[in-house]
Design an enzyme around this catalytic site. Structure first.
Site, mmCIF file in Angstrom:
data_model
loop_
_atom_site.group_PDB
_atom_site.id
_atom_site.type_symbol
_atom_site.label_atom_id
_atom_site.label_comp_id
_atom_site.label_asym_id
_atom_site.label_seq_id
_atom_site.Cartn_x
_atom_site.Cartn_y
_atom_site.Cartn_z
ATOM 1 N N HIS A 1 0.817 -1.214 0.000
ATOM 2 C CA HIS A 1 0.000 0.000 0.000
ATOM 3 C C HIS A 1 0.852 1.267 0.000
ATOM 4 O O HIS A 1 0.340 2.357 -0.224
ATOM 5 C CB HIS A 1 -0.984 -0.006 1.182
ATOM 6 C CG HIS A 1 -0.383 0.220 2.521
ATOM 7 N ND1 HIS A 1 -0.191 -0.786 3.435
ATOM 8 C CD2 HIS A 1 0.061 1.337 3.133
ATOM 9 C CE1 HIS A 1 0.336 -0.304 4.540
ATOM 10 N NE2 HIS A 1 0.502 0.997 4.373
ATOM 11 N N ASP B 1 0.364 -7.684 1.578
ATOM 12 C CA ASP B 1 0.733 -6.271 1.626
ATOM 13 C C ASP B 1 2.251 -6.140 1.625
ATOM 14 O O ASP B 1 2.883 -5.856 2.643
ATOM 15 C CB ASP B 1 0.122 -5.630 2.875
ATOM 16 C CG ASP B 1 0.272 -4.118 2.889
ATOM 17 O OD1 ASP B 1 0.632 -3.546 1.844
ATOM 18 O OD2 ASP B 1 0.018 -3.517 3.954
ATOM 19 N N SER C 1 4.131 2.672 8.213
ATOM 20 C CA SER C 1 3.832 1.632 7.232
ATOM 21 C C SER C 1 5.042 1.307 6.374
ATOM 22 O O SER C 1 5.805 2.183 5.972
ATOM 23 C CB SER C 1 2.694 2.073 6.326
ATOM 24 O OG SER C 1 1.480 2.093 7.024
#
Length: 275
Positions: free
Chosen positions: A82, A128, A220
């Site tokens: 992402h 991911d 992230s």
């Protein structure tokens, strides 16, 4: 961070809100909670302590946001899917624990080439994981180096470390200037499902800290690290999601396990890096 894992804040996002973005990576949980990512309750990293840490400014056609990543060799950065999806340019900092100020060891790189796992699901955050390719190989030094890929999968009750430049509380926006790290501990997927339900797959790994320690918005893509010894850090997971109750909640932080994706990483990079 929740248990005994060490996390240094880089850039990571959550199932609720991707770091640095003003929108959700919607993941509705059975109890209507969302998930996110954070580095809370950690310490400021020393210069050269995490030479593989990469700070990534991501530019898309309509936004910019911050993520973290890790050098796995002289030309590749491992991060979250992402963090790279729909990107048109990356501005990457390596070699420094700070984002601003004078640092002769800081190297700033611009690139645009990325590889997204072809089964990435932006709703569930399954698979991911992504890779960024630098346009040229960089030279390693005392301040720039690689993290090792794992040769096995890690279970619960393993002491780990998380790093990132993400939020250090629920009010201070990311990225922060100094890289942070925190000690955590892995928990079983069954225990993680108590909080997040069956959306936790075998290819994910959750961690917790002593109280509200963990990752936050802006972390992230950052690595979850197991230290075989001081000279041999191992990449255990990619920061993927956090609790929608906020970074300072006591719920676990979530990562994409690295080990199940070694073949994918090798096929993309056309080399075997897990020495």
């Amino acid at each position: 961070m929740k248990f005994s894992v060490l996390i240094c804040v880089v850039l990571s996002s959550v199932w609720a809100t991707p770091p640095g973005q003003g929108k959700h990576v919607e993941k509705i949980l059975p109890n209507d909670r969302h998930m996110g990512i954070r580095i809370i309750g950690g310490d400021i990293a020393r210069a050269g302590q995490f030479p593989f840490a990469a700070a990534i400014q991501v530019k898309t056609s309509d936004s910019t946001f911050f993520c973290g990543g890790a050098l796995i060799d002289t030309q590749w950065i491992l991060t979250a899917a992402h963090c790279v999806q729909n990107a048109i340019e990356f501005t990457i900092i390596v070699g420094s624990a700070t984002l601003t100020g004078d640092d002769p060891n800081r190297l700033t790189i611009t690139t645009h080439e990325y590889y997204l796992h072809d089964e990435f699901n932006s709703t569930t955050l399954e698979n991911d994981i992504g890779l960024i390719r630098l346009l040229a190989r960089i030279q390693f030094s005392d301040y720039i180096g690689k993290i090792h890929l794992p040769i096995e999968s890690y279970g619960p009750n393993v002491a780990v470390t998380a790093i990132g430049w993400g939020q250090v509380n629920d009010t201070l926006l990311a990225p922060v200037d100094h890289l942070n790290c925190v000690k955590l501990e892995t928990i079983s997927n069954d225990n993680c499902r108590i909080f997040y339900g069956m959306q936790i797959t075998d290819d994910m790994i959750c961690v917790n800290g002593q109280y509200n320690e963990g990752t936050c918005t802006g972390d992230s893509g950052g690595p979850l690290i197991y230290f075989l010894n001081a000279q041999h850090p191992i990449h255990v997971g990619v920061s993927s999601f956090i609790s929608g109750h906020g970074c300072e909640s006591v719920e676990p932080s979530g990562y994409t396990r690295t080990y199940p994706y070694l073949d994918w990483i090798s096929s993309v990079t056309e080399s075997v890096i897990n020495d």
